[in-house]
Design an enzyme around this catalytic site. Structure first.
Site, PDB file in Angstrom:
ATOM      1  NE  ARG A 176       1.787  -4.802  11.176  1.00 17.73           N
ATOM      2  CZ  ARG A 176       2.840  -4.620  10.371  1.00 17.73           C
ATOM      3  NH1 ARG A 176       4.001  -5.145  10.689  1.00 17.73           N
ATOM      4  NH2 ARG A 176       2.737  -3.923   9.278  1.00 17.73           N
ATOM      5  NE  ARG A 201       7.679  -2.459   6.451  1.00 20.14           N
ATOM      6  CZ  ARG A 201       6.372  -2.367   6.530  1.00 20.14           C
ATOM      7  NH1 ARG A 201       5.673  -1.825   5.550  1.00 20.14           N
ATOM      8  NH2 ARG A 201       5.741  -2.857   7.592  1.00 20.14           N
ATOM      9  CE  LYS A 259      -2.030  -1.104   3.904  1.00 17.70           C
ATOM     10  NZ  LYS A 259      -1.315  -2.368   4.180  1.00 17.70           N
ATOM     11  NE  ARG A 287       6.161  -0.445  10.180  1.00 16.62           N
ATOM     12  CZ  ARG A 287       5.053  -0.404   9.436  1.00 16.62           C
ATOM     13  NH1 ARG A 287       5.065   0.225   8.258  1.00 16.62           N
ATOM     14  NH2 ARG A 287       3.948  -0.971   9.861  1.00 16.62           N
ATOM     15  NE  ARG A 300      -4.619  -0.774   9.924  1.00 14.25           N
ATOM     16  CZ  ARG A 300      -3.488  -0.375   9.345  1.00 14.25           C
ATOM     17  NH1 ARG A 300      -3.371   0.817   8.846  1.00 14.25           N
ATOM     18  NH2 ARG A 300      -2.479  -1.205   9.272  1.00 14.25           N
TER      19      ARG A 300
HETATM   20  P1  AP5 Z   1       4.850  -1.548   1.924  1.00 20.95           P
HETATM   21  O1  AP5 Z   1       4.541  -0.722   0.725  1.00 20.95           O
HETATM   22  O2  AP5 Z   1       5.490  -0.897   3.104  1.00 20.95           O
HETATM   23  O3  AP5 Z   1       3.525  -2.329   2.377  1.00 20.95           O
HETATM   24  P2  AP5 Z   1       2.259  -1.808   3.199  1.00 20.95           P
HETATM   25  O4  AP5 Z   1       1.066  -2.519   2.641  1.00 20.95           O
HETATM   26  O5  AP5 Z   1       2.223  -0.309   3.212  1.00 20.95           O
HETATM   27  O6  AP5 Z   1       2.606  -2.422   4.603  1.00 20.95           O
HETATM   28  P3  AP5 Z   1       2.505  -1.833   6.079  1.00 20.95           P
HETATM   29  O7  AP5 Z   1       3.136  -2.856   6.976  1.00 20.95           O
HETATM   30  O8  AP5 Z   1       3.013  -0.435   6.174  1.00 20.95           O
HETATM   31  O9  AP5 Z   1       0.972  -1.816   6.291  1.00 20.95           O
HETATM   32  P4  AP5 Z   1       0.252  -1.775   7.608  1.00 20.95           P
HETATM   33  O10 AP5 Z   1      -1.117  -1.480   7.117  1.00 20.95           O
HETATM   34  O11 AP5 Z   1       0.346  -2.954   8.488  1.00 20.95           O
HETATM   35  O12 AP5 Z   1       1.029  -0.643   8.452  1.00 20.95           O
HETATM   36  P5  AP5 Z   1       0.676   0.858   8.839  1.00 20.95           P
HETATM   37  O13 AP5 Z   1       1.924   1.619   8.824  1.00 20.95           O
HETATM   38  O14 AP5 Z   1      -0.489   1.369   8.057  1.00 20.95           O
HETATM   39  O15 AP5 Z   1       5.734  -2.786   1.438  1.00 20.95           O
HETATM   40  C1  AP5 Z   1       6.264  -3.729   2.370  1.00 20.95           C
HETATM   41  C2  AP5 Z   1       7.671  -4.155   1.910  1.00 20.95           C
HETATM   42  O16 AP5 Z   1       7.543  -4.868   0.673  1.00 20.95           O
HETATM   43  C3  AP5 Z   1       8.630  -2.980   1.635  1.00 20.95           C
HETATM   44  O17 AP5 Z   1       9.939  -3.358   1.995  1.00 20.95           O
HETATM   45  C4  AP5 Z   1       8.526  -2.775   0.109  1.00 20.95           C
HETATM   46  O18 AP5 Z   1       9.745  -2.251  -0.426  1.00 20.95           O
HETATM   47  C5  AP5 Z   1       8.254  -4.203  -0.382  1.00 20.95           C
HETATM   48  N1  AP5 Z   1       7.363  -4.243  -1.551  1.00 20.95           N
HETATM   49  C6  AP5 Z   1       6.270  -3.437  -1.805  1.00 20.95           C
HETATM   50  N2  AP5 Z   1       5.681  -3.791  -2.954  1.00 20.95           N
HETATM   51  C7  AP5 Z   1       6.376  -4.864  -3.439  1.00 20.95           C
HETATM   52  C8  AP5 Z   1       6.237  -5.699  -4.605  1.00 20.95           C
HETATM   53  N3  AP5 Z   1       5.246  -5.503  -5.505  1.00 20.95           N
HETATM   54  N4  AP5 Z   1       7.108  -6.718  -4.759  1.00 20.95           N
HETATM   55  C9  AP5 Z   1       8.112  -6.938  -3.857  1.00 20.95           C
HETATM   56  N5  AP5 Z   1       8.310  -6.173  -2.741  1.00 20.95           N
HETATM   57  C10 AP5 Z   1       7.453  -5.158  -2.539  1.00 20.95           C
HETATM   58  O19 AP5 Z   1       0.159   0.687  10.340  1.00 20.95           O
HETATM   59  C11 AP5 Z   1       1.021   0.356  11.397  1.00 20.95           C
HETATM   60  C12 AP5 Z   1       0.258   0.382  12.713  1.00 20.95           C
HETATM   61  O20 AP5 Z   1      -0.250   1.724  12.961  1.00 20.95           O
HETATM   62  C13 AP5 Z   1      -0.987  -0.504  12.795  1.00 20.95           C
HETATM   63  O21 AP5 Z   1      -0.667  -1.839  13.144  1.00 20.95           O
HETATM   64  C14 AP5 Z   1      -1.796   0.213  13.883  1.00 20.95           C
HETATM   65  O22 AP5 Z   1      -1.281  -0.052  15.162  1.00 20.95           O
HETATM   66  C15 AP5 Z   1      -1.545   1.683  13.567  1.00 20.95           C
HETATM   67  N6  AP5 Z   1      -2.516   2.237  12.619  1.00 20.95           N
HETATM   68  C16 AP5 Z   1      -2.247   2.747  11.383  1.00 20.95           C
HETATM   69  N7  AP5 Z   1      -3.367   3.149  10.786  1.00 20.95           N
HETATM   70  C17 AP5 Z   1      -4.375   2.894  11.654  1.00 20.95           C
HETATM   71  C18 AP5 Z   1      -5.792   3.067  11.590  1.00 20.95           C
HETATM   72  N8  AP5 Z   1      -6.405   3.591  10.503  1.00 20.95           N
HETATM   73  N9  AP5 Z   1      -6.533   2.693  12.660  1.00 20.95           N
HETATM   74  C19 AP5 Z   1      -5.944   2.179  13.780  1.00 20.95           C
HETATM   75  N10 AP5 Z   1      -4.607   1.971  13.888  1.00 20.95           N
HETATM   76  C20 AP5 Z   1      -3.837   2.327  12.832  1.00 20.95           C
END
Ligand code: AP5
Length: 220
Positions: free
Chosen positions: A171, A127, A13, A160, A88
């Site tokens: 997660r 990552r 994402k 992270r 979410r």
């Molecule tokens: P990446 O692009 O970072 O993937 P992502 O889907 O963004 O993964 P996240 O782990 O950031 O998502 P998340 O939803 O769990 O975390 P968030 O920060 O929102 O890619 C991942 C890796 O793969 C990278 O190394 C990239 O280079 C590689 N990659 C990407 N595309 C690729 C491809 N096509 N092929 C190969 N490699 C690839 O949330 C974190 C925490 O914050 C949550 O757990 C929660 O505690 C809190 N939080 C955030 N938002 C909310 C909300 N709305 N409500 C409540 N709590 C929240």
């Protein structure tokens, strides 16, 4: 142009939202990035959020909704924005619908990156992220410089705390229980675009662009 990204943690994402943000010159609004910046700065929000994030749990809806409403109101969001990691929960999505109505904004699409769970675990544990600008690295596909200084801004590249294997698994469960139902929610609104997230970054991006063009230029 207002867009939302959905998908398992690690589905790409942040990566895809970042590319679209550069292409269309509209901000990527990542609730995860906002929270991580608050944790690093040790603000009240960061202190509250940290324990939930470290456990792989969601932070309380009211905190997150307030953050997003505030961010959308900033001047750089006038031409549109891309939400990465929000909404979410069904409650967050209903609140966002209300905000769109109040602001007379129209959600263009919800891009759901489809990928098998087992494929994202490796992506997440390898990552690395820049603490300053958020640039993403991956030990397998795009390793950070050897001194762990970001080649974009010189910030420190780190792992992270929620990318440890056990937390990653939790997660995934949280995503399935609380966020996956949003696919039906937006499917019923006719907004859902399902894209194969297992392909390489360029192929995923080109599929997203193709699908978006079909929405904004349907007859071309
Ligand atoms: P990446 O692009 O970072 O993937 P992502 O889907 O963004 O993964 P996240 O782990 O950031 O998502 P998340 O939803 O769990 O975390 P968030 O920060 O929102 O890619 C991942 C890796 O793969 C990278 O190394 C990239 O280079 C590689 N990659 C990407 N595309 C690729 C491809 N096509 N092929 C190969 N490699 C690839 O949330 C974190 C925490 O914050 C949550 O757990 C929660 O505690 C809190 N939080 C955030 N938002 C909310 C909300 N709305 N409500 C409540 N709590 C929240």
């Amino acid at each position: 142009m207002e867009l939302i990204f959905l998908g398992y943690p690690g589905s790409g994402k942040g990566t895809q939202a970042g590319l679209l943000s550069e292409r269309y010159n509209i901000p990527k609004i990542s609730t995860g990035d906002i929270l991580r910046a608050a944790v690093i700065a040790k603000t009240d929000l960061g202190v509250k959020a940290k324990e939930f994030m470290d456990r792989g749990e969601l932070v309380a809806d009211d905190i997150i909704i307030g953050l997003v409403v505030q961010r959308i109101a900033e001047p750089d969001s006038v031409r549109g924005f891309i939400l990465d990691g929000f909404p979410r929960t069904i409650h967050q999505a209903q609140e966002l619908d209300r905000v769109f109505l109040d602001l007379k904004r129209r959600l263009l699409a919800v891009i759901s990156l489809e990928i098998e769970k087992k494929k994202v675990i490796g992506r997440l544990t390898s990552r690395r992220v820049c603490a300053k600008c958020g640039k993403l690295y991956n030990l397998q596909t795009e390793p950070p410089p050897v001194d762990n200084k970001c080649d974009n801004c010189g910030g420190k590249v780190y792992q992270r705390s929620d990318d440890e294997p056990e937390t990653v698994l939790h997660r995934m469960e949280v995503y399935e229980q609380q966020t996956q139902p949003l696919k039906d929610y937006y499917g019923m609104q006719g907004k859902l675009l399902q894209v194969d997230g297992s392909l390489n970054v360029e192929k995923v991006q080109s599929e997203i662009l193709k699908r978006l063009r079909m929405l904004v230029e349907p007859r071309i």
